[in-house]
Design a protein around this motif. Structure first.
Motif, PDB file in Angstrom:
ATOM      1  N   UNK A   1      -1.371 -11.384   7.662  1.00 59.32           N
ATOM      2  CA  UNK A   1      -0.687 -10.317   6.924  1.00 59.32           C
ATOM      3  C   UNK A   1      -0.510  -9.076   7.803  1.00 59.32           C
ATOM      4  N   UNK A   2      -1.544  -8.725   8.576  1.00 60.39           N
ATOM      5  CA  UNK A   2      -1.426  -7.564   9.458  1.00 60.39           C
ATOM      6  C   UNK A   2      -0.381  -7.748  10.531  1.00 60.39           C
ATOM      7  N   UNK A   3      -0.239  -8.986  11.051  1.00 61.21           N
ATOM      8  CA  UNK A   3       0.756  -9.241  12.088  1.00 61.21           C
ATOM      9  C   UNK A   3       2.177  -9.270  11.523  1.00 61.21           C
TER      10      UNK A   3
ATOM     11  N   UNK B   1      -8.069  -5.531   0.498  1.00 59.98           N
ATOM     12  CA  UNK B   1      -8.756  -4.288   0.824  1.00 59.98           C
ATOM     13  C   UNK B   1      -9.802  -3.934  -0.227  1.00 59.98           C
ATOM     14  N   UNK B   2      -9.480  -4.177  -1.491  1.00 64.49           N
ATOM     15  CA  UNK B   2     -10.412  -3.860  -2.561  1.00 64.49           C
ATOM     16  C   UNK B   2     -11.622  -4.782  -2.565  1.00 64.49           C
TER      17      UNK B   2
ATOM     18  N   UNK C   1     -10.328  -4.556   5.909  1.00 62.06           N
ATOM     19  CA  UNK C   1      -9.880  -3.230   6.338  1.00 62.06           C
ATOM     20  C   UNK C   1     -10.030  -3.079   7.846  1.00 62.06           C
ATOM     21  N   UNK C   2     -11.141  -3.526   8.370  1.00 65.04           N
ATOM     22  CA  UNK C   2     -11.358  -3.440   9.815  1.00 65.04           C
ATOM     23  C   UNK C   2     -10.323  -4.260  10.576  1.00 65.04           C
ATOM     24  N   UNK C   3      -9.961  -5.428  10.046  1.00 72.30           N
ATOM     25  CA  UNK C   3      -8.940  -6.268  10.695  1.00 72.30           C
ATOM     26  C   UNK C   3      -7.585  -5.578  10.662  1.00 72.30           C
TER      27      UNK C   3
ATOM     28  N   UNK D   1      -3.245  -2.331  13.906  1.00 71.87           N
ATOM     29  CA  UNK D   1      -2.346  -1.173  13.840  1.00 71.87           C
ATOM     30  C   UNK D   1      -1.482  -1.196  12.573  1.00 71.87           C
ATOM     31  N   UNK D   2      -2.100  -1.605  11.471  1.00 73.59           N
ATOM     32  CA  UNK D   2      -1.374  -1.631  10.202  1.00 73.59           C
ATOM     33  C   UNK D   2      -1.046  -0.219   9.734  1.00 73.59           C
ATOM     34  N   UNK D   3      -1.877   0.737  10.088  1.00 64.89           N
ATOM     35  CA  UNK D   3      -1.656   2.109   9.635  1.00 64.89           C
ATOM     36  C   UNK D   3      -0.322   2.646  10.131  1.00 64.89           C
TER      37      UNK D   3
END
Length: 786
Positions: free
Chosen positions: A52-54, A75-76, A82-84, A89-91
């Motif tokens: 998902x992050x990629x 995340x919940x 969250x660390x992954x 660089x999801x932010x």
């Protein structure tokens, strides 16, 4: 993996819907389905968070919102996801796609300066981005993996901020500000000024010195909770401006300091309620406390010091919230500690006299104890800094205030069961620095029983207060004026030396020094060494300490101060002690065993520390593989040997003292048993019983009580038998029954009723009828008197 492999958009959407259903829906009616908890656990352990992050940065619009929903669920559930996400660089991906037309500008073109209505709108996907970003930034502990926030992301954030303000969307506007506040707090290398956000925050809600841009014109704040939250968030962001390159310049150009000081003066266009206004002023004081050390000149030019003093003046004339006064003093103290010129401005505007008046009002006219706890310590800290920057020293007013304060805290007050130790430390530090070190004031301090008050504080309050008060007392003894007060002090049946020895033993116990129940030495090699010092000196598992462990042990310790007091009493001021003791006869009293044993250690404390220094030096040479010359090695070994022999010698002396005390206790116990044996307790008990019987018969109080007891017994017996029973006992007759007495009647000369001639009247003399009865002599004497 279908999310990555499939190229058909419809199949991608179907796969995303299936994944969402697997991690969100629970089928309670179908018992053979896998539980939701097990599915979530499996998803977190799989590569789903990584995929998902990629995909977030390259995903199409048709599945982008579904990816956000899955990320929110993960995340919940766990911080690991969250660390992954942060590592991938999801932010930046979230912030980059915040503005809907980002793809036409990426990566180097900023958005338009003025949002155009009805041309650009923020859909639900953008709102979800805000929510997800806020949740992601809550986990600050994982943000260290983020290299930097891209400038393009900040551009989108700025555009969203302008858009939500111009379209009057307060909740989304506040969400953007929360994200910005968290970014400023976490990332000190933020391109904050370059993005334009730094200037944007200074326009709305403040009277700016430059013209307001088009997008911010006509905006008026209301008094609802959303706009109040918005103003608080903007003010909170100002404290991080000095951390960014160019931030101080923005604050100066936009005159933000002047606007914040206007809020402290209640000069703002929006009429906030009293509670909102109080909270706003409290927040402004906190922000100024963080900002002023970096923009000291701007603060002084805007008359900031006088504004702070006006708040203190207002307290003395009107009702000001105690929280505002305390925060004002806290901010002023922080500013004085971190600036150089503000103290001169405070002194020039009469700050010393004003703070003294506040202390006098709080101490001498105590109205609100909470106010004293909150503000008095801060006020004395400010006075300490101001007196160091002014030639004028403490005066009689200061001395009167401190003496009155010490009397207040040593007297029993049930309304104030607990005193704040930090407040007492602040006041005692001020007394130490500005009263005791001035000989004239020290004389007056001693004359007003200041020594007695200091000793009362040492006995009554915890270790931190004892520490600073003992230090002040040692300096006070330099002049020798307080010696008679020291040797004559007594409180709670405890004099000076027993109190000092008790403190010495308590600190040894805190440091885990090896000592016996009387404070005697157990390990002669480490007579006064605690556990922490031993590990720093001998433990090979730790690196060698830079410095000396035995010297660092002297800091924050009462033991060297007790040693200094004993040396002054026994040597430096021995003649004064002798002269005072000849008059008062109160110093050379016999100590108990524990105090005698502890005093031996306390009087040789410096010798023990010198020995520890040589032992520590030898250990450092050994661990550093440094070979000494033969002469140096012999000298070092001799010094270490002497230190150990001193401990062994004192250990022997302490053992003799304890044995002598034990023999004395045994002798006292034997004398007690002997006295009890010779006391003839049986005869004494019989005599006591007879005395009690005489008292019952003779004393008026006992007669009345026995009569009452008899009446009560008769009432109880009548109630048990029958309520209609006839009483022949007369309550009013003042006859006291005498129990446990034997009456003897003589048997000789007893006549029958027929032979006895009864007189018609009572005989004139009572001795015609003889009765052999035992009547106490005191009763006969009382009857003859009557």
């Amino acid at each position: 993996y279908l999310m990555v492999c499939l190229k058909n958009k419809d199949l991608q959407v179907a796969t995303a819907d299936a994944l969402i259903a697997l991690i969100t829906q629970n089928c309670e009616k179908c018992p053979y389905y896998v539980s939701l908890e097990a599915r979530l656990k499996t998803a977190l352990c799989s590569r789903l968070p990584e995929i998902l992050g990629q995909m977030l940065e390259i995903a199409d619009e048709n599945i982008y919102e579904k990816l956000l929903k899955m990320m929110e669920v993960l995340l919940k559930e766990s911080d690991t996801s969250c660390k992954i996400f942060v590592r991938l660089d999801v932010l930046n991906s979230l912030l980059m796609r915040l503005e809907p037309t980002w793809s036409t500008r990426f990566p180097n073109k900023p958005p338009p300066a003025v949002p155009k209505e009805n041309v650009l709108h923020y859909d639900q996907t953008s709102i979800n981005l805000l929510i997800l970003t806020r949740y992601l930034l809550k986990n600050e502990k994982h943000m260290k993996d983020v290299n930097r926030i891209r400038l393009f992301s900040l551009w989108n954030l700025m555009y969203a901020y302008r858009w939500f303000i111009s379209t009057n969307q307060p909740l989304n506007r506040n969400s953007v500000l929360v994200i910005l506040f968290q970014l400023m707090k976490i990332f000190p290398s933020l391109d904050f000024v370059s993005s334009g956000l730094a200037v944007d925050l200074t326009f709305v809600g403040f009277d700016s010195a430059i013209s307001v841009p088009k997008w911010a014109r006509g905006i008026k704040l209301s008094t609802n909770i959303e706009d109040f939250t918005y103003v608080c968030l903007v003010i909170s962001c100002f404290q991080y401006y000095p951390n960014f390159f160019g931030g101080v310049r923005v604050l100066e150009e936009q005159r933000v300091i002047n606007a914040l000081l206007a809020i402290l003066k209640n000069k703002y266009t929006t009429k906030w309620s009293s509670s909102y206004a109080c909270t706003l002023r409290h927040l402004v004081l906190h922000v100024l406390m963080k900002m002023v050390p970096d923009i000291e000149d701007e603060y002084i030019e805007s008359n900031g010091p006088n504004t702070f003093l006006d708040i203190i003046r207002t307290f003395q004339t009107n009702d000001v919230d105690v929280r505002i006064l305390r925060k004002c003093l806290d901010a002023l103290l922080h500013i004085l500690k971190n600036t150089e010129m503000v103290a001169d401005s405070i002194i020039f505007n009469g700050g010393v006299e004003l703070i003294l008046d506040l202390c006098e009002h709080t101490v001498l006219n105590v109205i609100d104890e909470d106010l004293g706890k909150a503000c008095l310590g801060l006020a004395f800290c400010i006075l300490d800094i101001l007196y160091k920057n002014v030639e004028e020293k403490a005066n009689q007013t200061t001395l009167t205030i401190t003496i009155a304060y010490m009397k207040n805290i040593t007297q029993q007050n049930r309304q104030v069961p607990v005193r704040d130790a930090k407040e007492i430390i602040f006041v005692m530090n001020f007394i130490w620095e500005h009263i005791i070190k001035v000989e004239e004031l020290a004389k007056e301090f001693v004359g007003k029983d200041g020594t007695y008050l200091m000793l009362d504080i040492i006995q009554k309050f915890p270790f931190a207060v004892k520490l600073i008060t003992l230090g002040a007392l040692v300096d006070l003894c330099e002049f020798g004026l307080c010696i008679p007060y020291l040797i004559t002090w007594k409180r709670n049946d405890q004099t000076l030396i027993p109190m000092l020895m008790q403190i010495f033993r308590e600190e040894n116990k805190q440091l885990n020094v090896k000592s016996g129940p009387f404070g005697e030495i157990i390990d002669p090699k480490n007579s006064v060494m605690g556990t922490d010092q031993w590990f720093m000196t001998f433990c090979t598992c730790t690196k060698m300490m830079q410095g000396n462990a035995c010297i660092s042990d002297l800091h924050l310790s009462c033991r060297p101060k007790i040693y200094a007091l004993l040396q002054m009493l026994d040597y430096r001021h021995a003649d004064k002690v002798e002269m005072a003791n000849e008059h008062y006869k109160s110093y050379n009293e016999e100590l108990d065993t524990a105090d005698q044993v502890t005093r031996l250690v306390a009087e040789n404390f410096l010798l023990f520390k010198l020995g520890e220094a040589w032992i520590e030096l030898r250990e450092e040479f050994r661990r550093s593989h440094i070979t000494l010359t033969q002469i140096d090695s012999e000298i070092l070994s001799l010094l270490c040997y002497r230190a150990i022999k001193l401990g062994e010698h004192l250990q022997t002396v302490q053992g003799e003292i304890i044995k002598h005390s034990n023999r004395k206790d045994l002798l006292d116990e034997y004398k007690l048993y002997k006295h009890l044996q010779d006391g003839k307790l049986t005869e004494a008990l019989e005599s006591l019983s007879e005395l009690k019987a005489i008292a019952r018969c003779s004393e008026h109080m006992f007669r009345i009580s026995q009569k009452f007891q008899q009446n009560k017994q008769i009432d109880t017996a009548v109630r048990r038998v029958s309520s209609e029973a006839h009483r022949t006992f007369q309550y009013d007759i003042r006859v006291t029954p005498v129990f446990r007495k034997t009456v003897h009647l003589s048997n000789g000369g007893m006549l029958s009723a027929e032979d006895t001639e009864l007189p018609s009247v009572s005989p004139m003399r009572s001795d015609e009828y003889q009765y052999d009865r035992e009547i106490p002599e005191d009763l006969l004497e009382s009857s003859s008197k009557n």
